[in-house]
Design an enzyme around this catalytic site. Sequence first.
Site, PDB file in Angstrom:
ATOM      1  N   SER A  71       0.825  -1.203   0.000  1.00  0.00           N
ATOM      2  CA  SER A  71       0.000   0.000   0.000  1.00  0.00           C
ATOM      3  C   SER A  71       0.860   1.254   0.000  1.00  0.00           C
ATOM      4  O   SER A  71       1.911   1.299   0.632  1.00  0.00           O
ATOM      5  CB  SER A  71      -0.916   0.025   1.227  1.00  0.00           C
TER       6      SER A  71
ATOM      7  N   LYS B 260      -4.545  -6.224   3.708  1.00  0.00           N
ATOM      8  CA  LYS B 260      -4.532  -5.135   2.717  1.00  0.00           C
ATOM      9  C   LYS B 260      -5.955  -4.769   2.304  1.00  0.00           C
ATOM     10  O   LYS B 260      -6.281  -3.584   2.125  1.00  0.00           O
ATOM     11  CB  LYS B 260      -3.705  -5.556   1.494  1.00  0.00           C
TER      12      LYS B 260
ATOM     13  N   HIS C   4      -7.442  -2.742   5.008  1.00  0.00           N
ATOM     14  CA  HIS C   4      -6.827  -1.409   4.879  1.00  0.00           C
ATOM     15  C   HIS C   4      -7.583  -0.586   3.843  1.00  0.00           C
ATOM     16  O   HIS C   4      -7.920   0.583   4.075  1.00  0.00           O
ATOM     17  CB  HIS C   4      -5.360  -1.564   4.470  1.00  0.00           C
ATOM     18  N   ASN C   5      -7.858  -1.189   2.700  1.00  0.00           N
ATOM     19  CA  ASN C   5      -8.547  -0.454   1.642  1.00  0.00           C
ATOM     20  C   ASN C   5      -9.979  -0.123   2.026  1.00  0.00           C
ATOM     21  O   ASN C   5     -10.507   0.925   1.641  1.00  0.00           O
ATOM     22  CB  ASN C   5      -8.519  -1.259   0.347  1.00  0.00           C
TER      23      ASN C   5
ATOM     24  N   GLU D 184      -9.755   2.783   4.157  1.00  0.00           N
ATOM     25  CA  GLU D 184      -9.434   3.888   3.247  1.00  0.00           C
ATOM     26  C   GLU D 184     -10.701   4.441   2.593  1.00  0.00           C
ATOM     27  O   GLU D 184     -10.901   5.660   2.525  1.00  0.00           O
ATOM     28  CB  GLU D 184      -8.462   3.386   2.190  1.00  0.00           C
TER      29      GLU D 184
END
Length: 466
Positions: free
Chosen positions: A128, A182, A185-186, A189
């Site tokens: 990332s 990940k 995380h997105n 986000e």
Amino acid sequence: MSNAKIGLIGLGTMGAALALNIADKGFDIAVWNRTTERTKAFHDGAGDLASRITPTKTIQDLVNAIAKPRAIILMVPAGQAVDDQIAALRPLLDDDDLIIDAGNANFHDTNRRARDAGDLPFLGIGVSGGEEGARFGPSIMGGGKRQYWDRVAPILTAISAKYKGTPCATWMGEEGAGHFVKAVHNGIEYADMQMIAEVYGMMRDGLGMDHASIGDVFAKWDKGPLQSYLVEISGKVAKAIDPDTNKPMLDVIVDAAGQKGTGRWTVIEAQHLAAPIPAIEAAVVARNLSSQRETRAAGEALFGAAPHHIPHDTVSLETLESALMAGKILCYAQGFGMIGKASEEFGWSLPLPQIAKVWRAGCIIRSAMLDDMATALAEDANRNLMFAPRFADTLKKTHSALRQVVAQGALHGIAMPALASGLAYFDAMRTARGTANMIQGQRDFFGAHGFARMDGGEGHHGPWGS
């Protein structure tokens, strides 16, 4: 001659940046791209780093250029392209050669690929930070067998972002653990970006502020508790001027948000895990709604534009700042809660404090509060982040601001799906006795599903069937 320390396939934006980063950190690297012209152009433009980069014309040339035991990073589009590349590459490799999928893979695909690999070395890692992060230091989330991570950890930690000297790269767990982290995380986000956009909308439509002033507000917030990459760039985006029209850049950008699917994957998986992430779900829905521009225009024509203007003494900029702070804490709490559920479900023992530390620099959601989150998770990884003393104290001070902003948005027709969902989550999580007893009564009435009684026992039925 086999002298490259590592290989890389796929010289798109991220792949090219990552290859330069590897060379810049002193590691010789061999590269290959499906189109030879791109490989040549990449090498020609590498400048002083070209001497550490071996361009190759065929995939066999790539394999021959790497020192044994080989390690090759795949930076190709997620999905079938990864499977095709592995199928083409594996017959050319020795049994101890390592394939590393560093693209945006669905973690279920990574689980399958790891199982299909069997005893053959394979890693799936989440990367990332966008192009800049890939070039100068991304956040790296590793998944697969620990011994394979350890083999390439010196390279991956060297190229990663650093937070006060600590590498933002670590092993998360077996199989697709890295790609799962990940994906969450997105998802965070998505929610963080949506909440910022909603606050921007309140300033633009509710308070009638111009973009330069909005940019100044974000720049000020970035120097305080809200300091983060996304708040920083939001200020810069708001103040930017379109060179063609001399208008604010935001006035010429179409209000339809793109997405590559990772946020959607997070939401789908959350449902399978029964993990409540309403702010993230709302952010994905908001992106879907944003694409329906013609339908939204028809709705405005039919129902009339909402009365956006809000008296300035109703919502202050300080109130907006506090509301965004509360929303941010709540969306992170939801994301870490989902990671905890997955850790139990898949037996990964995901290291929540380390995940927060890996996200402190390099990645898109990096922010000042992640260091405190790492500390809170180290104290008790099983506790909801909103109950940790540091964040509970902040929420006690800011949730009323979040409530005021959401309420004023509702009263004045300014949509704030993510902030409103964050508030609903907060209220649900602070209510000892909710209203699901009515749902259980309904389920028993029409389906005889039974319910638990407050005075004890399971499988009871109500009198409505008699």
